[in-house]
Design a protein around this motif. Structure first.
Motif, PDB file in Angstrom:
ATOM      1  N   LEU A 171      39.137  43.123  47.527  1.00 38.54           N
ATOM      2  CA  LEU A 171      37.741  42.739  47.752  1.00 38.54           C
ATOM      3  C   LEU A 171      37.247  43.277  49.093  1.00 38.54           C
ATOM      4  N   THR A 175      34.061  45.642  49.469  1.00 43.17           N
ATOM      5  CA  THR A 175      32.948  45.167  50.298  1.00 43.17           C
ATOM      6  C   THR A 175      32.670  46.113  51.461  1.00 43.17           C
ATOM      7  N   TRP A 312      37.547  36.430  40.334  1.00 43.95           N
ATOM      8  CA  TRP A 312      38.685  37.325  40.567  1.00 43.95           C
ATOM      9  C   TRP A 312      38.889  38.297  39.413  1.00 43.95           C
ATOM     10  N   VAL A 315      36.758  41.161  40.400  1.00 40.10           N
ATOM     11  CA  VAL A 315      37.381  41.964  41.457  1.00 40.10           C
ATOM     12  C   VAL A 315      38.456  42.869  40.861  1.00 40.10           C
TER      13      VAL A 315
END
Length: 325
Positions: A171, A175, A312, A315
């Motif tokens: 992540l 990001t 999740w 992700v």
């Protein structure tokens, strides 16, 4: 008059069938409770379960026996609960990985929301991002700049493929739009050892696993993934303060029981565990471990698990994480 009689008979039969479970709930627990911890002794999950379980035992007058059943990132012990009799005497305090992540990574023998009954979210532990001592970055901005200047050269450690620390790193990659390489380990201890040995450059791990090395300066903290700064590391900024409000990363541990456990027993368990968690001594012991106690209602915990599962799974998909499904 006939309809009224039938209604009375139906009500009487319903009450008659309900009486045994009500009586069972009133006497619960009448024998020792087995509390499965799906990890080996000494880790955050085990510590939380032992502190809460000890207080539960004191409150109910029955032993709460810790049963450590490690394996497959918490899946094996959690599956043992799913296959146990639904009487409230075999329960677990298990982790985000086993309840909300593993099913997206591999085939597991249970479905969290159909084969288990949520009791309560027990505790949340923030993940901390740290770097090895030889990494020159002092904050998130410098770390990201370093990673962008050296794509594919910096490594991040985790406690295993598909673990929360692994997905935390993925992540972070998504990001911050950086290219860093995942290095899986079999647990936090070897990951920390290689961070100290500067074999890997960074990691997101449960705060308690990193705090001793952070306090001595052996590892440099960059940020914590909680909404607020951790009381045990008040000088470390949150990921939001570091410029990444969507990088909220916390591990969590919740109590579950087998599917089909009567609502009255779930209510009794919920009352017992939340009363134990409200004890000031329990709060103090676990706050020293970086844990924040929660104690929500079963339905709220159920929705929390569903939300975390979706988070999740996205992700895993977006990062292209290899799965064994």
């Amino acid at each position: 008059m006939i309809l009224s009689s039938r209604l009375l008979v139906t009500l009487f039969l319903g009450l008659f069938l309900l009486l045994p479970s009500l009586a069972s709930a009133q006497n619960f627990p009448a024998k020792p409770i087995k509390l499965i911890v799906p990890f080996s002794a000494g880790g955050p999950n085990d510590i939380i379960a032992r502190v809460v379980g000890q207080r539960m035992s004191e409150l109910c007058g029955q032993p709460v026996l810790i049963d450590n059943r490690g394996g497959q990132g918490g899946v094996l012990g959690t599956d043992a609960v799913a296959k146990s009799p639904p009487d409230g005497y075999t329960i677990a305090i298990t982790s985000a990985g086993a309840l909300a992540i593993s099913a997206s990574m591999e085939k597991v023998a249970y479905d969290t929301l159909t084969d288990l009954t949520p009791v309560t979210l027990v505790a949340i532990v923030p993940e901390m991002l740290v770097v090895a001592a030889n990494v020159p970055a002092k904050d998130a901005g410098e770390l990201i700049a370093l990673a962008r200047a050296q794509p594919g050269k910096l490594n991040f450690a985790s406690t295993g493929a598909g673990s929360l620390p692994h997905l935390a790193g993925e992540l972070f990659k998504l990001t911050a739009r950086i290219d860093i390489v995942h290095v899986p380990y079999r647990g936090a201890a070897p990951a920390v050892n290689d961070l100290l040995g500067q074999q890997v450059q960074m990691a997101f791990l449960d705060l308690p696993a990193l705090l001793p090395q952070v306090k001595t300066g052996a590892l440099r903290p960059i940020a914590v993934g909680s909404a607020e700064r951790a009381p045990t590391a008040p000088d470390v900024p949150t990921t939001a303060e570091a410029g990444f409000p969507d990088l909220r990363i916390e591990n969590w541990y919740g109590m579950v029981a087998p599917k089909g456990t009567p609502k009255e027993i779930i209510a009794a368990l919920h009352g017992l565990v939340t009363k134990a968690m409200a004890d000031p001594a329990v709060k103090e012991k676990l706050s020293q471990q970086g844990a924040t106690l929660i104690g929500d209602e079963p339905e709220h915990f159920r929705q929390f698990i569903a939300d975390e599962t979706k988070k999740w799974a996205k992700v895993i998909k977006d990062a292209g994480v290899e799965t064994a499904k």
